[in-house]
Each structure stands twice: as structure tokens, then as C-alpha cells.
Design a protein around this motif. Sequence first.
Motif, PDB file in Angstrom:
ATOM      1  N   TYR A  38     -28.159 -61.637  13.710  1.00  0.00           N
ATOM      2  CA  TYR A  38     -27.427 -62.854  14.041  1.00  0.00           C
ATOM      3  C   TYR A  38     -26.654 -63.355  12.816  1.00  0.00           C
ATOM      4  CZ  TYR A  38     -26.494 -67.436  16.060  1.00  0.00           C
ATOM      5  OH  TYR A  38     -25.876 -68.554  16.536  1.00  0.00           O
ATOM      6  N   ALA A  39     -27.275 -63.310  11.649  1.00  0.00           N
ATOM      7  CA  ALA A  39     -26.608 -63.732  10.412  1.00  0.00           C
ATOM      8  C   ALA A  39     -25.409 -62.831  10.121  1.00  0.00           C
ATOM      9  CB  ALA A  39     -27.596 -63.724   9.246  1.00  0.00           C
ATOM     10  N   CYS A  44     -19.473 -62.085  10.314  1.00  0.00           N
ATOM     11  CA  CYS A  44     -18.296 -61.426  10.894  1.00  0.00           C
ATOM     12  C   CYS A  44     -17.394 -62.438  11.593  1.00  0.00           C
ATOM     13  CB  CYS A  44     -18.712 -60.326  11.866  1.00  0.00           C
ATOM     14  SG  CYS A  44     -19.454 -58.903  11.051  1.00  0.00           S
ATOM     15  N   MET A  45     -17.993 -63.410  12.287  1.00  0.00           N
ATOM     16  CA  MET A  45     -17.201 -64.455  12.951  1.00  0.00           C
ATOM     17  C   MET A  45     -16.417 -65.264  11.924  1.00  0.00           C
ATOM     18  SD  MET A  45     -19.696 -65.913  15.961  1.00  0.00           S
ATOM     19  CE  MET A  45     -18.759 -67.412  16.142  1.00  0.00           C
ATOM     20  N   VAL A  46     -17.050 -65.605  10.808  1.00  0.00           N
ATOM     21  CA  VAL A  46     -16.371 -66.365   9.758  1.00  0.00           C
ATOM     22  C   VAL A  46     -15.210 -65.547   9.196  1.00  0.00           C
ATOM     23  CG1 VAL A  46     -16.613 -67.331   7.433  1.00  0.00           C
ATOM     24  CG2 VAL A  46     -18.367 -67.772   9.155  1.00  0.00           C
ATOM     25  N   VAL A  75     -13.549 -64.814  19.560  1.00  0.00           N
ATOM     26  CA  VAL A  75     -14.230 -65.698  18.613  1.00  0.00           C
ATOM     27  C   VAL A  75     -14.731 -66.951  19.336  1.00  0.00           C
ATOM     28  CG1 VAL A  75     -13.907 -67.169  16.584  1.00  0.00           C
ATOM     29  CG2 VAL A  75     -13.069 -64.833  16.567  1.00  0.00           C
ATOM     30  N   THR A  76     -13.922 -67.486  20.242  1.00  0.00           N
ATOM     31  CA  THR A  76     -14.343 -68.676  20.991  1.00  0.00           C
ATOM     32  C   THR A  76     -15.520 -68.345  21.899  1.00  0.00           C
ATOM     33  OG1 THR A  76     -12.105 -69.588  20.854  1.00  0.00           O
ATOM     34  CG2 THR A  76     -13.554 -70.509  22.537  1.00  0.00           C
ATOM     35  N   ALA A 151     -16.713 -75.597  11.111  1.00  0.00           N
ATOM     36  CA  ALA A 151     -17.953 -75.542  11.891  1.00  0.00           C
ATOM     37  C   ALA A 151     -18.732 -74.267  11.570  1.00  0.00           C
ATOM     38  CB  ALA A 151     -17.650 -75.623  13.390  1.00  0.00           C
ATOM     39  N   LEU A 152     -18.040 -73.136  11.489  1.00  0.00           N
ATOM     40  CA  LEU A 152     -18.700 -71.867  11.190  1.00  0.00           C
ATOM     41  C   LEU A 152     -19.314 -71.881   9.795  1.00  0.00           C
ATOM     42  CD1 LEU A 152     -16.087 -69.358  12.655  1.00  0.00           C
ATOM     43  CD2 LEU A 152     -18.371 -69.794  13.557  1.00  0.00           C
TER      44      LEU A 152
END
Length: 167
Positions: A38-39, A44-46, A75-76, A151-152
Motif C-alpha cells: 500500500y505504501a 506511485c500515486m504521488v 489517479v482519481t 492531500a497525497l
Amino acid sequence: GGAGGGAHTRELRRAEQRVGPLEMMRLVANRVYFSKAYAVLYSCMVLLNVVMLVWLVWNGGNALSASFIALEIMVTALLALEVLTRIVAQGTGYWRRVSNWFEFIVLVLCTASIVMTSSHKSLSLSQEMDELLSWALLVTRYVLQGLRMLALLRHRKRLRMLALDQA
């Protein structure tokens, strides 16, 4: 591993017998939420959000490609999955933190922006209204990309602090 996976499955079944389905969902959500995978996904999302923000600035927001829109949707959607995981894991406690409200509102606004962007082309407007709407969507997109990044990053920092507490 095969043997470890079997033990893990037996442990989940025993836990399932001791707790109800809602509590089981919370246990699984917490396990996912605090996992290393998850981390990594969050990092990766950031990174993807940084790439998208640079892409948006570099192109001046003009003629966003289908690839950009697809990445934005992805991403959303991942942000929505993350928020839903935390809502399940934290239950009603999720709504007690201002930062969670902020992230939820950013998610709603990002979703609305995607819907507006995709439906904007199908509207029949005067040239002046079309330019005004395009400009408003562009400004909204810049602001939302920045807010989503904030937020990320805030949440990633919180995850790192929690991981250090558990070590």
C-alpha cells in the motif's frame, strides 16, 4: 509462499469466526492500509500526480490528450479506493479529522472535474461561453491537481510516521 499463505488463510478464517462481517472488513482494510504494498502504491500515486502536474503546466492545459485524461481517471479512482479503504478501516472515526474531510472534498471535486471535462465537448455553447468554460475548467484543473498533490503528500507523511511508530 504456499505454506505461509495457508496459515494466513486459516488465521483469517478463525478471525472471521470470532468477529462479524463488518469488523472483518475493518480488519482486512486495516491490514491493507498498513501494508508495504500500500505504501508503494501510494508513492506511485504521488509520483504519477507530479508527472501529471508537470504535464499540465508544460502544455499550458491546452489540448489535453486522451492519455492524460485516462491517467487522471486512474489517479482519481485510486484516490477513491484509498479514501474508501480508510472509511471502512476507521468507521465513523474517519469523519472526525479535518484532513479526511479535505481529502474527501478534493476527491469529489476531482471526480466532478473529470465529468465536466468529458461532457464539456458535447455542450453547444456560444464561442465566448465556450472559452469562458474552458478557462474555468483549466483553472479548476490546476487547483485540483495541486490540492490532490497536497492531500497525497499529507497522507504519505502520516503513513510514514505510523510505520515508524510500529517499528
